[in-house]
Design an enzyme around this catalytic site. Sequence first.
Site, PDB file in Angstrom:
ATOM      1  N   VAL A   8       0.841  -1.202   0.000  1.00 18.74           N
ATOM      2  CA  VAL A   8       0.000   0.000   0.000  1.00 18.74           C
ATOM      3  C   VAL A   8       0.874   1.250   0.000  1.00 18.74           C
ATOM      4  CG1 VAL A   8      -1.739   1.282   1.315  1.00 18.74           C
ATOM      5  CG2 VAL A   8      -1.842  -1.211   1.228  1.00 18.74           C
ATOM      6  N   CYS A   9       0.509   2.211  -0.853  1.00 16.89           N
ATOM      7  CA  CYS A   9       1.169   3.523  -0.840  1.00 16.89           C
ATOM      8  C   CYS A   9       0.106   4.607  -1.004  1.00 16.89           C
ATOM      9  CB  CYS A   9       2.250   3.632  -1.921  1.00 16.89           C
ATOM     10  SG  CYS A   9       1.647   3.811  -3.598  1.00 16.89           S
ATOM     11  N   GLY A  10       0.528   5.838  -1.087  1.00 16.51           N
ATOM     12  CA  GLY A  10      -0.396   6.964  -1.132  1.00 16.51           C
ATOM     13  C   GLY A  10      -1.399   6.924  -2.260  1.00 16.51           C
ATOM     14  N   GLY A  12      -1.179   4.378  -4.965  1.00 14.62           N
ATOM     15  CA  GLY A  12      -1.290   3.044  -5.550  1.00 14.62           C
ATOM     16  C   GLY A  12      -0.637   2.870  -6.907  1.00 14.62           C
ATOM     17  N   VAL A  41      -3.716   3.726  -0.413  1.00 20.48           N
ATOM     18  CA  VAL A  41      -4.171   3.629   0.973  1.00 20.48           C
ATOM     19  C   VAL A  41      -5.691   3.801   1.062  1.00 20.48           C
ATOM     20  CG1 VAL A  41      -3.799   6.058   1.603  1.00 20.48           C
ATOM     21  CG2 VAL A  41      -3.627   4.282   3.364  1.00 20.48           C
TER      22      VAL A  41
END
EC number: 2.7.1.194
Length: 101
Positions: A8-10, A12, A41
């Site tokens: 998961v990142c800010g 995607g 996220v």
Amino acid sequence: MTVRILAVCGNGQGSSMIMKMKVDQFLTQSNIDHTVNSCAVGEYKSELSGADIIIASTHMAGEITVTGNKYVVGVRNMLSPADFGPKLLKVIKEHFPQDVK
């Protein structure tokens, strides 16, 4: 059974995609049965049913809540196996030992 990882990142599209590839390489080399997906996220809740472990940066990991047999791994350097590897292996060996070959 195969342990299912969600990176998961800010948004995607950047870090989580690269982290997905790095985690996949690391777990393959470590002989762990696994699948890896990635998302933003804001989307992780809709992806939880298909994940056992969520991996994200330490500041983002604090925003992620899970219940049941799901785990969050927060890492400082999402692209470095030296950082995420030991943390991820610890969770896998403790909670998903059947996936270690």
